[in-house]
Write a protein that holds these residues in place. Structure first.
Motif, PDB file in Angstrom:
ATOM      1  N   TRP A 163      49.373  -1.557  55.179  1.00  0.00           N
ATOM      2  CA  TRP A 163      49.567  -0.609  53.556  1.00  0.00           C
ATOM      3  C   TRP A 163      48.903   0.538  53.963  1.00  0.00           C
ATOM      4  O   TRP A 163      49.573   1.557  53.251  1.00  0.00           O
ATOM      5  CB  TRP A 163      49.389  -1.481  52.760  1.00  0.00           C
ATOM      6  N   CYS A 169      50.815   2.978  56.632  1.00  0.00           N
ATOM      7  CA  CYS A 169      52.167   3.224  56.593  1.00  0.00           C
ATOM      8  C   CYS A 169      52.970   3.149  55.198  1.00  0.00           C
ATOM      9  O   CYS A 169      53.998   3.589  54.908  1.00  0.00           O
ATOM     10  CB  CYS A 169      52.950   2.023  57.357  1.00  0.00           C
ATOM     11  N   PHE A 170      52.144   3.048  54.068  1.00  0.00           N
ATOM     12  CA  PHE A 170      52.812   2.934  52.748  1.00  0.00           C
ATOM     13  C   PHE A 170      53.543   4.201  52.344  1.00  0.00           C
ATOM     14  O   PHE A 170      54.681   4.109  51.811  1.00  0.00           O
ATOM     15  CB  PHE A 170      51.842   2.712  51.665  1.00  0.00           C
ATOM     16  N   ASN A 171      52.864   5.447  52.555  1.00  0.00           N
ATOM     17  CA  ASN A 171      53.438   6.658  52.214  1.00  0.00           C
ATOM     18  C   ASN A 171      54.722   6.808  53.013  1.00  0.00           C
ATOM     19  O   ASN A 171      55.718   7.247  52.199  1.00  0.00           O
ATOM     20  CB  ASN A 171      52.525   7.564  52.487  1.00  0.00           C
ATOM     21  N   LYS A 172      54.790   6.587  54.199  1.00  0.00           N
ATOM     22  CA  LYS A 172      56.316   6.703  54.857  1.00  0.00           C
ATOM     23  C   LYS A 172      57.261   5.746  54.322  1.00  0.00           C
ATOM     24  O   LYS A 172      58.273   5.875  54.240  1.00  0.00           O
ATOM     25  CB  LYS A 172      55.993   6.687  56.388  1.00  0.00           C
ATOM     26  N   HIS A 194      57.259   4.328  51.216  1.00  0.00           N
ATOM     27  CA  HIS A 194      57.822   4.807  49.920  1.00  0.00           C
ATOM     28  C   HIS A 194      58.611   5.866  50.060  1.00  0.00           C
ATOM     29  O   HIS A 194      59.750   6.152  49.463  1.00  0.00           O
ATOM     30  CB  HIS A 194      56.554   5.274  49.346  1.00  0.00           C
ATOM     31  N   PHE A 195      58.488   6.935  51.084  1.00  0.00           N
ATOM     32  CA  PHE A 195      59.270   8.090  51.181  1.00  0.00           C
ATOM     33  C   PHE A 195      60.830   7.637  51.774  1.00  0.00           C
ATOM     34  O   PHE A 195      61.543   8.110  51.300  1.00  0.00           O
ATOM     35  CB  PHE A 195      58.881   8.895  52.348  1.00  0.00           C
ATOM     36  N   TYR A 204      60.025   2.034  60.775  1.00  0.00           N
ATOM     37  CA  TYR A 204      59.352   1.460  59.505  1.00  0.00           C
ATOM     38  C   TYR A 204      59.891   0.545  58.782  1.00  0.00           C
ATOM     39  O   TYR A 204      59.198  -0.514  58.171  1.00  0.00           O
ATOM     40  CB  TYR A 204      58.808   2.689  58.588  1.00  0.00           C
ATOM     41  N   SER A 223      52.859   4.883  37.275  1.00  0.00           N
ATOM     42  CA  SER A 223      52.646   5.537  38.470  1.00  0.00           C
ATOM     43  C   SER A 223      52.708   4.518  39.441  1.00  0.00           C
ATOM     44  O   SER A 223      52.583   3.525  39.215  1.00  0.00           O
ATOM     45  CB  SER A 223      51.130   6.377  38.252  1.00  0.00           C
ATOM     46  N   MET A 224      52.639   4.958  40.611  1.00  0.00           N
ATOM     47  CA  MET A 224      52.816   4.067  41.804  1.00  0.00           C
ATOM     48  C   MET A 224      51.516   3.427  41.930  1.00  0.00           C
ATOM     49  O   MET A 224      51.455   2.178  42.344  1.00  0.00           O
ATOM     50  CB  MET A 224      53.057   4.878  43.163  1.00  0.00           C
ATOM     51  N   ARG A 225      50.303   4.117  41.767  1.00  0.00           N
ATOM     52  CA  ARG A 225      48.950   3.382  41.897  1.00  0.00           C
ATOM     53  C   ARG A 225      48.852   2.339  40.712  1.00  0.00           C
ATOM     54  O   ARG A 225      48.557   1.010  41.014  1.00  0.00           O
ATOM     55  CB  ARG A 225      47.899   4.416  41.593  1.00  0.00           C
ATOM     56  N   HIS A 274      50.999  -0.773  41.735  1.00  0.00           N
ATOM     57  CA  HIS A 274      50.630  -1.746  42.556  1.00  0.00           C
ATOM     58  C   HIS A 274      49.481  -2.536  42.001  1.00  0.00           C
ATOM     59  O   HIS A 274      49.350  -3.776  42.254  1.00  0.00           O
ATOM     60  CB  HIS A 274      49.754  -0.866  44.061  1.00  0.00           C
TER      61      HIS A 274
END
Length: 261
Positions: free
Chosen positions: A143, A146-149, A151-152, A170, A211-213, A216
């Motif tokens: 996480w 790799c999470f940012n990619k 999520h993209f 991914y 928000s994304m934060r 989670h």
């Protein structure tokens, strides 16, 4: 309660399993993969049947291998085109479940596998806790990097591909991770309700998050809260832990849904 070793093991398992479900559930909900994860959960029984046919005393390895192959196959179907993908996934999931049930019920022996339907977290062993701990660490590392990619890709796969992100790679890594977690947890959570535990905390968190934060954070907190409270209530009410956790998570979802409205 904590005087008993089996309860301490179950409590530690809850602290390992529920955050994993909370984290993975956010991506499953965002990518509209609830049907995918449900098919994956139901396929676990075929992995167990393969292990039984091969004479394996511990069918965890056969479940994980079959789960990875099945998840990659379902992902391949998903990329073949939107039209009819859900139908094909449903056909293969139903076929896989039927094969597993047929093999395990030969000779009227399915009764000893009944616990797989609703799970039995109180039976978890020290060795299995170590496996969950390794899965917890693996998920955390995955996480972080790799999470940012991921999520993209979930927002706009075409744009992510144009930016040089290997979308299929991914996506395949995520479904492999999801299959490993599901197969490791199925014996204690139950194949009938594991998808609910993946979806409900994330769905409830989505009703509250801005928000994304926070998305989670709420998902993990809701999953851990329902897991711990469900374990304690199941101890006093003599109700299976898995269904109790799902009932609590369902109540939290409806409360957050009303608040969101």
């Amino acid at each position: 309660m904590f005087e008993y070793e089996f309860f301490r093991h179950a409590f530690l398992a809850i602290l390992l399993i529920t955050p994993l479900f909370g984290i993975l559930g956010t991506m499953i909900v965002d990518n509209k993969m609830a049907f995918f994860s449900d098919a994956l959960g139901h396929s676990a029984i075929t992995g167990i049947a393969i292990g039984v046919v091969l004479g394996m005393s511990d069918t965890t390895l056969s479940m994980i291998i079959f789960g990875i192959v099945f998840a990659l196959f379902l992902n391949w179907i998903k990329y073949r085109g939107k039209a009819g993908a859900e139908t094909i996934i449903s056909v293969f999931a139903s076929c896989g479940l039927a094969i597993g049930l047929a093999v395990l019920s030969m000779g009227g022996n399915f009764s000893k596998y009944n616990s797989l339907l609703i799970g039995d977290i109180l039976s978890i062993t020290h060795r299995e806790l170590i496996g969950l701990g390794l899965a917890f660490v693996l998920t955390g590392v995955f996480w972080i990097f790799c999470f940012n990619k991921l999520h993209f890709v979930s927002i706009n796969a075409s744009l992510a591909k144009s930016k040089g992100i290997p979308v299929r790679l991914y996506d395949n890594m995520f479904v492999i991770l999801m299959s490993v977690i599901v197969m490791l947890s199925i014996k204690w959570v139950g194949l009938l309700i594991i998808n609910a535990l993946l979806i409900l905390p994330a769905a409830a968190a989505r009703n509250l998050a801005r928000s994304m934060r926070s998305y989670h954070l709420y998902s993990v907190l809701i999953a851990v809260f329902c897991g711990i409270l469900g374990l304690i209530l199941s101890y006093y009410t003599d109700i299976a832990t898995g269904p109790m956790i799902v009932l609590l998570a369902s109540a939290v979802f409806f409360l957050t849904f009303l608040k969101g409205r």
